[in-house]
Every structure is written in structure tokens, then in C-alpha cells.
Design a protein around this motif. Structure first.
Motif, short mmCIF file in Angstrom:
data_model
loop_
_atom_site.label_atom_id
_atom_site.label_comp_id
_atom_site.label_asym_id
_atom_site.label_seq_id
_atom_site.Cartn_x
_atom_site.Cartn_y
_atom_site.Cartn_z
N UNK A 80 -1.67 -40.40 3.86
CA UNK A 80 -2.01 -39.02 4.21
C UNK A 80 -3.21 -38.51 3.43
N UNK A 81 -3.80 -39.34 2.57
CA UNK A 81 -4.95 -38.93 1.77
C UNK A 81 -6.21 -39.67 2.17
N UNK A 82 -7.34 -38.98 2.11
CA UNK A 82 -8.64 -39.60 2.25
C UNK A 82 -9.65 -38.78 1.46
N UNK A 83 -10.76 -39.39 1.12
CA UNK A 83 -11.77 -38.71 0.31
C UNK A 83 -13.11 -38.75 1.02
N UNK A 84 -13.90 -37.70 0.82
CA UNK A 84 -15.17 -37.55 1.52
C UNK A 84 -16.22 -37.02 0.55
N UNK A 85 -17.44 -37.53 0.69
CA UNK A 85 -18.53 -36.99 -0.11
C UNK A 85 -18.77 -35.53 0.24
N UNK A 86 -19.01 -34.72 -0.77
CA UNK A 86 -19.34 -33.33 -0.53
C UNK A 86 -20.76 -33.22 0.02
N UNK A 87 -20.99 -32.33 0.98
CA UNK A 87 -22.35 -32.15 1.52
C UNK A 87 -23.32 -31.70 0.43
N UNK A 88 -24.60 -32.05 0.64
CA UNK A 88 -25.66 -31.65 -0.27
C UNK A 88 -26.59 -30.65 0.42
N UNK A 89 -27.06 -29.67 -0.30
CA UNK A 89 -28.09 -28.76 0.21
C UNK A 89 -29.29 -28.80 -0.73
N UNK A 90 -30.48 -28.70 -0.15
CA UNK A 90 -31.70 -28.84 -0.95
C UNK A 90 -32.86 -28.19 -0.19
N UNK A 91 -33.39 -27.09 -0.73
CA UNK A 91 -34.57 -26.44 -0.16
C UNK A 91 -34.47 -26.21 1.35
N UNK A 92 -33.38 -25.62 1.79
CA UNK A 92 -33.24 -25.29 3.21
C UNK A 92 -32.84 -26.45 4.10
N UNK A 150 -16.96 -46.61 -7.26
CA UNK A 150 -17.76 -47.03 -6.11
C UNK A 150 -16.87 -47.46 -4.95
N UNK A 151 -15.76 -48.11 -5.27
CA UNK A 151 -14.84 -48.51 -4.20
C UNK A 151 -14.31 -47.31 -3.43
N UNK A 152 -13.92 -46.27 -4.15
CA UNK A 152 -13.31 -45.13 -3.49
C UNK A 152 -14.35 -44.30 -2.73
N UNK A 153 -15.58 -44.30 -3.24
CA UNK A 153 -16.67 -43.62 -2.52
C UNK A 153 -16.94 -44.33 -1.20
N UNK A 154 -17.00 -45.66 -1.24
CA UNK A 154 -17.35 -46.44 -0.04
C UNK A 154 -16.20 -46.53 0.96
N UNK A 155 -14.96 -46.53 0.47
CA UNK A 155 -13.82 -46.74 1.37
C UNK A 155 -13.16 -45.45 1.82
N UNK A 156 -13.44 -44.34 1.13
CA UNK A 156 -12.74 -43.10 1.41
C UNK A 156 -11.34 -43.07 0.85
N UNK A 157 -10.95 -44.13 0.14
CA UNK A 157 -9.66 -44.15 -0.52
C UNK A 157 -8.47 -44.11 0.40
N UNK A 158 -8.67 -44.46 1.65
CA UNK A 158 -7.58 -44.33 2.62
C UNK A 158 -6.86 -45.66 2.79
N UNK A 159 -5.52 -45.57 2.94
CA UNK A 159 -4.70 -46.75 3.17
C UNK A 159 -3.94 -46.57 4.48
N UNK A 160 -3.51 -47.68 5.06
CA UNK A 160 -2.79 -47.63 6.33
C UNK A 160 -1.55 -46.76 6.19
N UNK A 161 -1.37 -45.82 7.11
CA UNK A 161 -0.22 -44.95 7.09
C UNK A 161 -0.27 -43.88 6.02
#
Length: 274
Positions: A126-138, A113-124
Motif C-alpha cells: 500500500x506504499x509507494x514513493x515519488x520524487x517531489x516536483x521541482x520549480x525553477x524560474x517559472x 538510490x534503490x528507493x528513488x529508482x524503484x518507488x519503494x513499491x512491493x507486490x500487494x
């Protein structure tokens, strides 16, 4: 502020499920380009990681520590170390304050949950994390961290149509400070951005506050230009003491053609066994 694409119609709401997979983004230290290099997942008590097809296109890419490209994808009961290092121990004296900044109740602050909410990014970093987009019935929905917040004030100006928009620090902070969860935002097409030809500005009350992440900008721009109906709402906003990259989290939803994808080239697809 004028624009050819302001969020206007409200699409059918897309139900959000628990986040089970994140796209891992890496910033090249020289070109500064953002590359989608991996997918980190959680299924029950197991964590998974696999590189994406895109890493084949990065000539000087080096595998992340502890996660070699050769062989099977990672699967284990512990989050890979390089990502776990981006979480906080509850024993730290500033743990509660930091969890409050990212809108996470301390008693729910698992490493995932921490990494989902924070994006896992630290000062300086080169890595960050992002939720994958969702598709549903158009319909499509995606939650993203507004990028470039610290670069808006005092810049040379943003070109929107025939206008050049400049924002000073006071106006920028006022626009961010006036926002609350569920508030509507505008998404505005920018012209001539040297870093991103598909740049989309996130604005509040006509004041630019940041940008849609480049990894999503081409897709969101396509949806806005198609006039399929879209909305952007504040999911979470934090005060000026929070790191800039987590200050404004946006929920974007739109109607979409059946064949729409944010990844038309298949760059995000898992890398086949090497």
C-alpha cells in the motif's frame, strides 16, 4: 487520437539536482484512494521522515510501524526500517538483474538510490514513493512512474473527446516496446474517468499506455489546459519482465505561473509537532 491538450511546445530545460526528498503515498485498503502521508528525506548521511498535514484528514489512518505521529520528526543515520525493507541486499542472487530493470548500476545501488529508482513499491503493498516536483524560474519539472499500465489492455475503453479508445494487449506492448530513453510522449485529457476526474492519459504514438499519477493529474491537467508549453519524455522504459509500476518513467516539464503548485491545499506540507 484527438485531445484538447497534447504536449506541444518545449519549455526551457529545468536543471535536475540530486534527489533529496520523496513524497510517501499510501493507498487506503478499502477506498483505494491514494493519500500523500509523509516525506522521506536524505541530507548527506542523515535520513529524515515527517508525516504530512494530510494525515489529519484520514479518520482511520494508523501510523507506519516504528514512526509514531506524536513527537519530533525522525532523524537518523539509518533509513527507517519500513522503507529500508523495500531495498535489496547486494548478496541476493537476483540483485543485478533487478537493478538493471530499474536502470541503476549495481555499484551505485545504495538503499536511497534503490528507493528513488524503484518507488519503494512491493507486490500487494500500500506504499509507494515519488520524487517531489521541482520549480525553477517559472518552470516546473517532475519525474513520475506511469500508473495503471496493466489496466489499459482489454479495458472497457478510454473516453477522449468524442472518441472511445480501446487497446488490446498486442498494441499496448508494441507501443511500450517501441519506446526508448528521450522519446516524446503525448499527454491526453481523459473524460469521465470514475477514479480520477482529472485523469491524464500517457500515450505513445497515439496509443494509451497508462496514466499520470492521480496525485499529479490535477496540476498537470491545469498546465496543459493553460497552454503554457509542456513536454513529456521517456526517462526510462523497461521490458515486460519488469513490474508494471516501474516499466515507464516519465520526465514532465512545463512553463508555469509564479503561483502554480501541485499542492494548493497544503496537504503535502510537513505535519507540525503534535
Amino acid at each position: 487520437m484527438s485531445s484538447t491538450s497534447i504536449v506541444d511546445q518545449v519549455p526551457q530545460h529545468v536543471p535536475r539536482s540530486e534527489v533529496g526528498e520523496l513524497l510517501v503515498l499510501w493507498q487506503h485498503p478499502e477506498s483505494r484512494r491514494i493519500h500523500p502521508i509523509g516525506r522521506l528525506g536524505k541530507d548527506g548521511g542523515n535520513f529524515t521522515f515527517t508525516y504530512t498535514q494530510h494525515v489529519r484528514e484520514i479518520d482511520d489512518f494508523r501510523p507506519l510501524p516504528g514512526l509514531p505521529i506524536v513527537g519530533e520528526k525522525y532523524c537518523g543515520t539509518r533509513m527507517p526500517t519500513i522503507f529500508r525493507q523495500r531495498t535489496m541486499s547486494p548478496t541476493r542472487p537476483d540483485f543485478t538483474a533487478v537493478m538493471n530493470e530499474i536502470g541503476l548500476p549495481p555499484d551505485e545501488a545504495t538503499p536511497w538510490e534503490q528507493i528513488v529508482r524503484s518507488g519503494g513499491r512491493r507486490v500487494g503493498d500500500t506504499l509507494q514513493l515519488m520524487e517531489l516536483p521541482n520549480t525553477h524560474d517559472g518552470h516546473v519539472s517532475v519525474r513520475f512512474f506511469t500508473n495503471g499500465i496493466r489496466h489499459i489492455p482489454g479495458g472497457t475503453g478510454l473516453r477522449v473527446g468524442n472518441e472511445i479508445i480501446k487497446v488490446d494487449s498486442d498494441a499496448h506492448e508494441l507501443a511500450l516496446g517501441s519506446l526508448g530513453g528521450g522519446d516524446a510522449l503525448q499527454l491526453v485529457l481523459e473524460q469521465g474517468n470514475p477514479e480520477d476526474p482529472h485523469a491524464v492519459i500517457v500515450a505513445s504514438g497515439g496509443t494509451p499506455v497508462g496514466w499520470v499519477p492521480r496525485v499529479l493529474s490535477a496540476g498537470i491537467r491545469q498546465l496543459l489546459q493553460a497552454g503554457t508549453g509542456a513536454r513529456a519524455l521517456v526517462h526510462r522504459v523497461s521490458g515486460p519482465s519488469a513490474p508494471p509500476h516501474v516499466r515507464l518513467v516519465v520526465d514532465f516539464e512545463a512553463n508555469a505561473p509564479a503561483d502554480f503548485t501541485f499542492d494548493p491545499a497544503g496537504a503535502w506540507a510537513p505535519l507540525e509537532k503534535v
